[in-house]
Motif scaffolding. Sequence first.
Motif, PDB file in Angstrom:
ATOM      1  N   UNK A   1      24.110  12.836  64.024  1.00 22.14           N
ATOM      2  CA  UNK A   1      24.439  13.641  62.856  1.00 22.14           C
ATOM      3  C   UNK A   1      24.194  15.112  63.170  1.00 22.14           C
ATOM      4  N   UNK A   2      24.800  15.958  62.377  1.00 26.34           N
ATOM      5  CA  UNK A   2      24.574  17.396  62.491  1.00 26.34           C
ATOM      6  C   UNK A   2      24.622  17.990  61.091  1.00 26.34           C
ATOM      7  N   UNK A   3      24.000  19.131  60.917  1.00 21.31           N
ATOM      8  CA  UNK A   3      23.931  19.760  59.605  1.00 21.31           C
ATOM      9  C   UNK A   3      25.269  20.417  59.252  1.00 21.31           C
ATOM     10  N   UNK A   4      25.746  20.124  58.063  1.00 17.48           N
ATOM     11  CA  UNK A   4      26.952  20.783  57.575  1.00 17.48           C
ATOM     12  C   UNK A   4      26.617  21.621  56.342  1.00 17.48           C
ATOM     13  N   UNK A   5      27.541  22.463  55.945  1.00 21.70           N
ATOM     14  CA  UNK A   5      27.322  23.306  54.770  1.00 21.70           C
ATOM     15  C   UNK A   5      27.546  22.511  53.482  1.00 21.70           C
ATOM     16  N   UNK A   6      27.070  23.056  52.386  1.00 19.45           N
ATOM     17  CA  UNK A   6      27.241  22.393  51.096  1.00 19.45           C
ATOM     18  C   UNK A   6      28.714  22.131  50.783  1.00 19.45           C
ATOM     19  N   UNK A   7      29.556  23.103  51.095  1.00 20.27           N
ATOM     20  CA  UNK A   7      30.969  22.968  50.746  1.00 20.27           C
ATOM     21  C   UNK A   7      31.751  22.115  51.749  1.00 20.27           C
ATOM     22  N   UNK A   8      31.049  21.474  52.692  1.00 24.49           N
ATOM     23  CA  UNK A   8      31.729  20.652  53.689  1.00 24.49           C
ATOM     24  C   UNK A   8      31.457  19.159  53.533  1.00 24.49           C
ATOM     25  N   UNK A   9      30.572  18.780  52.617  1.00 22.64           N
ATOM     26  CA  UNK A   9      30.222  17.358  52.502  1.00 22.64           C
ATOM     27  C   UNK A   9      31.434  16.500  52.181  1.00 22.64           C
ATOM     28  N   UNK A  10      32.388  17.044  51.441  1.00 24.32           N
ATOM     29  CA  UNK A  10      33.558  16.256  51.040  1.00 24.32           C
ATOM     30  C   UNK A  10      34.513  15.997  52.206  1.00 24.32           C
ATOM     31  N   UNK A  11      34.219  16.564  53.366  1.00 23.58           N
ATOM     32  CA  UNK A  11      35.087  16.371  54.530  1.00 23.58           C
ATOM     33  C   UNK A  11      34.588  15.257  55.457  1.00 23.58           C
ATOM     34  N   UNK A  12      33.323  14.844  55.311  1.00 22.58           N
ATOM     35  CA  UNK A  12      32.701  13.984  56.317  1.00 22.58           C
ATOM     36  C   UNK A  12      31.998  12.781  55.696  1.00 22.58           C
ATOM     37  N   UNK A  13      31.657  11.839  56.581  1.00 19.30           N
ATOM     38  CA  UNK A  13      30.720  10.806  56.203  1.00 19.30           C
ATOM     39  C   UNK A  13      29.325  11.409  56.279  1.00 19.30           C
ATOM     40  N   UNK A  14      28.546  11.235  55.215  1.00 19.61           N
ATOM     41  CA  UNK A  14      27.211  11.833  55.140  1.00 19.61           C
ATOM     42  C   UNK A  14      26.166  10.727  55.146  1.00 19.61           C
ATOM     43  N   UNK A  15      25.220  10.812  56.088  1.00 19.84           N
ATOM     44  CA  UNK A  15      24.162   9.805  56.172  1.00 19.84           C
ATOM     45  C   UNK A  15      22.905  10.324  55.491  1.00 19.84           C
ATOM     46  N   UNK A  16      22.254   9.440  54.762  1.00 24.78           N
ATOM     47  CA  UNK A  16      20.980   9.750  54.126  1.00 24.78           C
ATOM     48  C   UNK A  16      19.876   9.053  54.913  1.00 24.78           C
ATOM     49  N   UNK A  17      18.818   9.774  55.248  1.00 28.66           N
ATOM     50  CA  UNK A  17      17.763   9.237  56.103  1.00 28.66           C
ATOM     51  C   UNK A  17      16.406   9.401  55.425  1.00 28.66           C
ATOM     52  N   UNK A  18      15.417   8.644  55.956  1.00 25.74           N
ATOM     53  CA  UNK A  18      14.059   8.806  55.457  1.00 25.74           C
ATOM     54  C   UNK A  18      13.295   9.765  56.368  1.00 25.74           C
ATOM     55  N   UNK A  19      11.983   9.851  56.168  1.00 28.10           N
ATOM     56  CA  UNK A  19      11.178  10.793  56.938  1.00 28.10           C
ATOM     57  C   UNK A  19      11.112  10.488  58.418  1.00 28.10           C
ATOM     58  N   UNK A  20      11.429   9.251  58.807  1.00 31.54           N
ATOM     59  CA  UNK A  20      11.422   8.874  60.219  1.00 31.54           C
ATOM     60  C   UNK A  20      12.832   8.850  60.817  1.00 31.54           C
ATOM     61  N   UNK A  21      13.759   9.482  60.114  1.00 30.39           N
ATOM     62  CA  UNK A  21      15.165   9.571  60.549  1.00 30.39           C
ATOM     63  C   UNK A  21      15.825   8.203  60.655  1.00 30.39           C
ATOM     64  N   UNK A  22      15.393   7.261  59.820  1.00 33.49           N
ATOM     65  CA  UNK A  22      16.063   5.973  59.733  1.00 33.49           C
ATOM     66  C   UNK A  22      17.164   6.063  58.679  1.00 33.49           C
ATOM     67  N   UNK A  23      18.347   5.600  59.037  1.00 32.45           N
ATOM     68  CA  UNK A  23      19.483   5.684  58.114  1.00 32.45           C
ATOM     69  C   UNK A  23      19.269   4.743  56.936  1.00 32.45           C
ATOM     70  N   UNK A  24      19.394   5.295  55.747  1.00 32.97           N
ATOM     71  CA  UNK A  24      19.231   4.510  54.530  1.00 32.97           C
ATOM     72  C   UNK A  24      20.561   4.213  53.858  1.00 32.97           C
ATOM     73  N   UNK A  25      21.500   5.126  53.982  1.00 37.30           N
ATOM     74  CA  UNK A  25      22.754   4.994  53.258  1.00 37.30           C
ATOM     75  C   UNK A  25      23.800   5.903  53.894  1.00 37.30           C
ATOM     76  N   UNK A  26      25.053   5.545  53.712  1.00 34.76           N
ATOM     77  CA  UNK A  26      26.155   6.375  54.183  1.00 34.76           C
ATOM     78  C   UNK A  26      27.121   6.588  53.029  1.00 34.76           C
TER      79      UNK A  26
END
Length: 279
Positions: free
Chosen positions: A153-178
């Motif tokens: 993953x890489x950091x995108x801007x607020x106005x770019x989330x609608x262009x990509x798949x966004x992963x949500x992670x916990x404090x240990x960088x484990x993927x929780x949701x996409x």
Amino acid sequence: MKAVILAAGYGTRLQRDVAADRSGRFAHLVGIAKPLLPVGNRALLSHWVQALTASNVVDGIYVVTNALYLPAFEEWAANFPNVSIVSDQTRSNDARLGAVACLQLAVKHFQIEDHVFVIGGDTLFQEDFSLAKLQSRFFELQVECEDNSVLLSYQCRDDETHKYGIVEVDGKLRALNMKEKPLPTETKSRRACPCFYVLSKKSLPQLDNFLQDKKVMVIICTALSTILYHLNQYFNHARMLLCRKKTPLETLCLGSFHDNLCMCTRLAAVSTWETCSLT
């Protein structure tokens, strides 16, 4: 390890833009699959094959394409003895199988029982990207748990989330949701994911579960949309007969069809990604 390159898309937007260009500069790109477009002095896919071969990370490279572009891919692959091609048998964008189904096709067709690099055929990374380092990190996680897989993953801007798949992670960088192309208000995460994963061989059976769950959700969504359609028709008919002002309940039912269908689709996406969640 093995590498599966997903290249069964039709590049409809690209071909539309090429066809619309009046300068003639891009006429030579008409009808060329996006993964075979020239980048520098070779096809885009050739860069991946060169990198994968040089790193000694994988011992097999498999490319999934479609029936329309199959001859071009076979001609390209003739220069690479370690590359094998399989077609998803589709001939139009509307009939495409999707990324997970194409990955499952490669796994079954080539009888893959190994860890897999999954690579988007229209993706390239910067020159300093290291397959060897990624492989090393993957095996570190495998020591912790054989179910572990890796995504980038890489950091995108607020106005770019609608262009990509966004992963949500916990404090240990484990993927929780996409979440697929969410609005900025729909997620706090700004972690955009390229189509590049390292899947544990133990996760491959989950492909069948994912696709089965998807079929079930499609059936449910279809049934719900049918019910909502008839509700809509009923209240429209009642409104015409009674010629009265809409009640709050009627307004809700009349206006809920598209919203509920969208919500159903969103729930289906969340459910299927949780089935294949990376730990």
